[in-house]
Enzyme design. Structure first.
Site, mmCIF file in Angstrom:
data_model
loop_
_atom_site.group_PDB
_atom_site.id
_atom_site.type_symbol
_atom_site.label_atom_id
_atom_site.label_comp_id
_atom_site.label_asym_id
_atom_site.label_seq_id
_atom_site.Cartn_x
_atom_site.Cartn_y
_atom_site.Cartn_z
ATOM 1 C CB SER A 181 54.842 63.855 -82.904
ATOM 2 O OG SER A 181 53.955 63.179 -83.782
ATOM 3 N N GLY B 32 50.092 62.704 -84.379
ATOM 4 C CA GLY B 32 50.036 61.247 -84.482
ATOM 5 C C GLY B 32 50.964 60.654 -85.520
ATOM 6 C CD GLU C 158 42.751 63.892 -83.696
ATOM 7 O OE1 GLU C 158 42.105 63.753 -82.645
ATOM 8 O OE2 GLU C 158 43.982 63.686 -83.768
ATOM 9 C CD GLU D 16 47.065 69.825 -80.977
ATOM 10 O OE1 GLU D 16 47.613 69.224 -80.065
ATOM 11 O OE2 GLU D 16 45.995 69.453 -81.507
ATOM 12 N N GLY E 8 49.006 64.132 -77.166
ATOM 13 C CA GLY E 8 48.079 63.055 -77.514
ATOM 14 C C GLY E 8 48.615 61.720 -77.023
ATOM 15 N N GLY E 9 49.217 60.957 -77.930
ATOM 16 C CA GLY E 9 49.656 59.586 -77.641
ATOM 17 C C GLY E 9 50.470 59.449 -76.365
ATOM 18 C CG ASN F 175 43.091 65.513 -76.962
ATOM 19 O OD1 ASN F 175 42.139 64.846 -76.555
ATOM 20 N ND2 ASN F 175 43.128 66.029 -78.186
ATOM 21 C CD1 TRP F 176 44.457 61.458 -71.771
ATOM 22 C CD2 TRP F 176 42.783 60.412 -70.703
ATOM 23 N NE1 TRP F 176 44.782 61.399 -70.444
ATOM 24 C CE2 TRP F 176 43.770 60.752 -69.761
ATOM 25 C CE3 TRP F 176 41.642 59.748 -70.266
ATOM 26 C CZ2 TRP F 176 43.645 60.459 -68.405
ATOM 27 C CZ3 TRP F 176 41.522 59.456 -68.912
ATOM 28 C CH2 TRP F 176 42.510 59.802 -67.998
ATOM 29 C CE LYS F 177 44.755 63.385 -80.258
ATOM 30 N NZ LYS F 177 45.518 63.398 -81.505
ATOM 31 C CG HIS G 4 42.085 68.264 -81.844
ATOM 32 N ND1 HIS G 4 42.335 67.388 -82.879
ATOM 33 C CD2 HIS G 4 43.127 68.160 -80.988
ATOM 34 C CE1 HIS G 4 43.493 66.776 -82.638
ATOM 35 N NE2 HIS G 4 43.999 67.228 -81.505
HETATM 36 P P1 13P Z 1 49.928 63.349 -80.704
HETATM 37 O O1 13P Z 1 50.699 63.817 -79.501
HETATM 38 O O2 13P Z 1 49.483 61.925 -80.576
HETATM 39 O O3 13P Z 1 50.642 63.644 -81.981
HETATM 40 O O4 13P Z 1 48.562 64.193 -80.741
HETATM 41 C C1 13P Z 1 48.617 65.556 -80.580
HETATM 42 C C2 13P Z 1 47.248 66.073 -80.407
HETATM 43 O O5 13P Z 1 46.440 66.009 -81.303
HETATM 44 C C3 13P Z 1 46.877 66.635 -79.097
HETATM 45 O O6 13P Z 1 45.659 67.299 -79.161
#
Ligand code: 13P
Length: 252
Positions: free
Chosen positions: A215, A175, A99, A169, A236-237, A9-11, A97
């Protein structure tokens, strides 16, 4: 046998050329996907088609959108519908999600409507759930996840449930660099699978892939993915760095 999935997920990250470079690097690494394993890229909307084009001829690689609107079409400036995504070949969509819940006020009821709309367009929802830090500290994480599942997926038919992907999640892990431990992840994933079984029966519960997100990185992916009810990750990251994403893919 349910699918193993690593989804990135590149956000709201990466410019267009960086995005293309990342996908090329992953594909050119000659990574061999084990049988029954999928890799999904979830880029921002404007890059979906170009990433999709690069993936042609690479079986096992797919694209996902990061959201869709709950209506089919109409006067919803700035929004994108599931049928639009379907028309360009998108196979998956991330919904609910944390967010989107936190910054855009998305509710479980909205996630349910979006997921139904996606399914009607032939797109598989990757439905996210997970508790906040406060709730975890109070020991009520299963209550919160149960409520999210009931209110967002509880009205699904067994056929609809059969094509879902669920991502657990925990909000406190996203994050933050602080991942759920393997026992914490396994406990919640087993709880989610049990909920699926109670709602839709054993065959469906055994077929739905449940991904861990928060994470997840090369150092913890092997231990997390070794848990019997963890079928991969929503990353994510670490999905923004080709080398890290590849290491996570190779964790299976
Ligand atoms: P991180 O891997 O950056 O913690 O993000 C997880 C995430 O929100 C994937 O959708």
């Amino acid at each position: 046998m349910r699918k193993k999935i690593v989804a990135g997920n590149w956000k709201m990250n990466l410019g267009f050329s960086q995005a293309n470079a990342l996908v090329h690097e992953v594909l050119h690494s000659q990574v061999v996907l084990p049988e029954n394993t999928l890799v999904i890229f979830a880029p921002p909307f404007p890059y979906l088609q170009s990433v999709q084009a690069v993936l042609i001829g690479h079986p096992g690689f797919h694209i996902a959108a990061q959201n869709c609107h709950e209506q089919e079409s109409g006067a919803y400036t700035g929004e994108v519908s599931a049928s639009m995504l379907q028309s360009i070949g998108v196979g998956y969509v991330i919904l609910g999600h944390s967010e989107r819940r936190q910054y855009f006020g998305e509710t479980n009821a909205q996630v349910a409507r979006k997921a139904r709309r996606a399914l009607a367009s032939g797109i598989r929802p990757i439905c996210c759930c997970g508790e906040t830090l406060e709730i975890r500290q109070a020991g009520r994480q299963q209550d919160q996840v149960h409520q999210q599942l009931e209110e967002s997926l509880g009205e699904f038919t067994p056929d609809q449930a059969a094509v879902l992907v669920i991502a657990y999640e925990p909000v406190w892990a996203i994050g933050t660099g602080l991942n759920a431990s393997a026992p914490q992840a396994q406990e919640m994933h087993a709880f989610i699978r049990q909920w699926l079984q109670s709602r839709f029966g054993r065959e469906i519960s055994e077929g739905v892939s449940i991904l861990y997100g928060g994470s997840c990185k090369p150092s913890n992916a092997p231990e997390l993915f070794a848990c019997p009810d963890v079928d991969g990750g929503l990353i994510g990251g670490a999905s923004l760095v080709a080398g890290d994403f590849l290491k996570i893919i190779r964790s299976f």
